[in-house]
Scaffold this motif. Structure first.
Motif, PDB file in Angstrom:
ATOM      1  N   LEU A  60      -3.969 -19.518 -43.537  1.00  0.00           N
ATOM      2  CA  LEU A  60      -4.811 -19.965 -42.420  1.00  0.00           C
ATOM      3  C   LEU A  60      -4.328 -21.286 -41.825  1.00  0.00           C
ATOM      4  N   LYS A  61      -3.403 -21.949 -42.501  1.00  0.00           N
ATOM      5  CA  LYS A  61      -2.907 -23.239 -42.025  1.00  0.00           C
ATOM      6  C   LYS A  61      -1.592 -23.123 -41.253  1.00  0.00           C
ATOM      7  N   GLU A  62      -1.107 -21.912 -41.039  1.00  0.00           N
ATOM      8  CA  GLU A  62       0.150 -21.733 -40.306  1.00  0.00           C
ATOM      9  C   GLU A  62       0.026 -22.265 -38.887  1.00  0.00           C
ATOM     10  N   LYS A  63       1.107 -22.833 -38.398  1.00  0.00           N
ATOM     11  CA  LYS A  63       1.109 -23.350 -37.030  1.00  0.00           C
ATOM     12  C   LYS A  63       1.272 -22.235 -36.002  1.00  0.00           C
ATOM     13  N   ALA A  64       1.961 -21.179 -36.393  1.00  0.00           N
ATOM     14  CA  ALA A  64       2.149 -20.041 -35.482  1.00  0.00           C
ATOM     15  C   ALA A  64       0.828 -19.280 -35.389  1.00  0.00           C
ATOM     16  N   PRO A  65       0.446 -18.859 -34.193  1.00  0.00           N
ATOM     17  CA  PRO A  65      -0.824 -18.143 -34.051  1.00  0.00           C
ATOM     18  C   PRO A  65      -0.786 -16.773 -34.727  1.00  0.00           C
ATOM     19  N   ALA A  66      -1.944 -16.355 -35.217  1.00  0.00           N
ATOM     20  CA  ALA A  66      -2.066 -15.026 -35.807  1.00  0.00           C
ATOM     21  C   ALA A  66      -2.058 -13.989 -34.677  1.00  0.00           C
ATOM     22  N   GLU A  67      -1.603 -12.791 -35.016  1.00  0.00           N
ATOM     23  CA  GLU A  67      -1.527 -11.702 -34.029  1.00  0.00           C
ATOM     24  C   GLU A  67      -2.779 -10.830 -34.128  1.00  0.00           C
ATOM     25  N   LEU A  84      -9.661  -8.131 -36.527  1.00  0.00           N
ATOM     26  CA  LEU A  84      -8.631  -8.226 -37.555  1.00  0.00           C
ATOM     27  C   LEU A  84      -7.392  -8.859 -36.931  1.00  0.00           C
ATOM     28  N   PHE A  85      -6.843  -9.848 -37.639  1.00  0.00           N
ATOM     29  CA  PHE A  85      -5.632 -10.533 -37.212  1.00  0.00           C
ATOM     30  C   PHE A  85      -4.636 -10.479 -38.354  1.00  0.00           C
ATOM     31  N   THR A 137      -1.306 -12.662 -39.884  1.00  0.00           N
ATOM     32  CA  THR A 137      -0.601 -13.938 -39.745  1.00  0.00           C
ATOM     33  C   THR A 137       0.826 -13.707 -39.254  1.00  0.00           C
ATOM     34  N   ALA A 138       1.408 -14.733 -38.667  1.00  0.00           N
ATOM     35  CA  ALA A 138       2.741 -14.625 -38.070  1.00  0.00           C
ATOM     36  C   ALA A 138       3.789 -14.177 -39.084  1.00  0.00           C
ATOM     37  N   ASP A 139       3.626 -14.592 -40.337  1.00  0.00           N
ATOM     38  CA  ASP A 139       4.599 -14.196 -41.354  1.00  0.00           C
ATOM     39  C   ASP A 139       4.270 -12.831 -41.971  1.00  0.00           C
ATOM     40  N   GLN A 140       3.227 -12.173 -41.472  1.00  0.00           N
ATOM     41  CA  GLN A 140       2.800 -10.838 -41.907  1.00  0.00           C
ATOM     42  C   GLN A 140       2.328 -10.792 -43.360  1.00  0.00           C
ATOM     43  N   ARG A 141       2.054 -11.943 -43.967  1.00  0.00           N
ATOM     44  CA  ARG A 141       1.651 -11.972 -45.375  1.00  0.00           C
ATOM     45  C   ARG A 141       0.147 -11.807 -45.572  1.00  0.00           C
ATOM     46  N   ALA A 142      -0.647 -12.093 -44.570  1.00  0.00           N
ATOM     47  CA  ALA A 142      -2.093 -12.056 -44.775  1.00  0.00           C
ATOM     48  C   ALA A 142      -2.820 -11.423 -43.598  1.00  0.00           C
ATOM     49  N   ALA A 143      -3.915 -10.767 -43.930  1.00  0.00           N
ATOM     50  CA  ALA A 143      -4.815 -10.233 -42.917  1.00  0.00           C
ATOM     51  C   ALA A 143      -6.025 -11.159 -42.865  1.00  0.00           C
ATOM     52  N   VAL A 144      -6.421 -11.521 -41.671  1.00  0.00           N
ATOM     53  CA  VAL A 144      -7.584 -12.383 -41.475  1.00  0.00           C
ATOM     54  C   VAL A 144      -8.642 -11.560 -40.755  1.00  0.00           C
ATOM     55  N   LYS A 145      -9.808 -11.440 -41.371  1.00  0.00           N
ATOM     56  CA  LYS A 145     -10.912 -10.677 -40.778  1.00  0.00           C
ATOM     57  C   LYS A 145     -12.028 -11.629 -40.398  1.00  0.00           C
ATOM     58  N   VAL A 146     -12.511 -11.462 -39.173  1.00  0.00           N
ATOM     59  CA  VAL A 146     -13.631 -12.256 -38.684  1.00  0.00           C
ATOM     60  C   VAL A 146     -14.739 -11.283 -38.309  1.00  0.00           C
ATOM     61  N   LEU A 147     -15.874 -11.403 -38.976  1.00  0.00           N
ATOM     62  CA  LEU A 147     -17.021 -10.559 -38.688  1.00  0.00           C
ATOM     63  C   LEU A 147     -17.999 -11.376 -37.855  1.00  0.00           C
ATOM     64  N   LEU A 148     -18.318 -10.864 -36.667  1.00  0.00           N
ATOM     65  CA  LEU A 148     -19.223 -11.550 -35.749  1.00  0.00           C
ATOM     66  C   LEU A 148     -20.543 -10.797 -35.671  1.00  0.00           C
ATOM     67  N   ALA A 149     -21.635 -11.537 -35.567  1.00  0.00           N
ATOM     68  CA  ALA A 149     -22.960 -10.938 -35.419  1.00  0.00           C
ATOM     69  C   ALA A 149     -23.597 -11.490 -34.145  1.00  0.00           C
TER      70      ALA A 149
END
Length: 71
Positions: free
Chosen positions: A17-24, A42-43, A45-57
């Motif tokens: 989550l601290k990467e400078k490159a934006p997530a896709e 779902l995003f 990361t630029a290095d393809q190592r992690a999936a970031v999920k944001v759940l909005l209500a």
């Protein structure tokens, strides 16, 4: 519920989550839980190592972050 300090701690614990490159952006899904509209973004990361999920209500006419996870 997490608060600012909790979010800062979560980001520190998840290096991706601290990467400078934006997530896709990968996907957007709509759901409903107990009559509450939800949106999951779902995003990847630029290095393809992690999936970031944001759940909005949807609450009080505005979208709010319900959950943030980084795998």
């Amino acid at each position: 519920m997490l608060g600012r300090d909790g979010l800062v701690g979560y980001v520190k614990a998840h290096k991706s989550l601290k990467e400078k490159a934006p997530a896709e952006f990968v996907s957007f899904n709509v759901a409903e839980r107990e009559g509450l509209p939800l949106a999951e973004c779902l995003f990847r990361t630029a290095d393809q190592r992690a999936a970031v999920k944001v759940l909005l209500a949807r609450e009080g006419g505005a979208w709010k972050v319900e959950r943030l996870t980084a795998d």
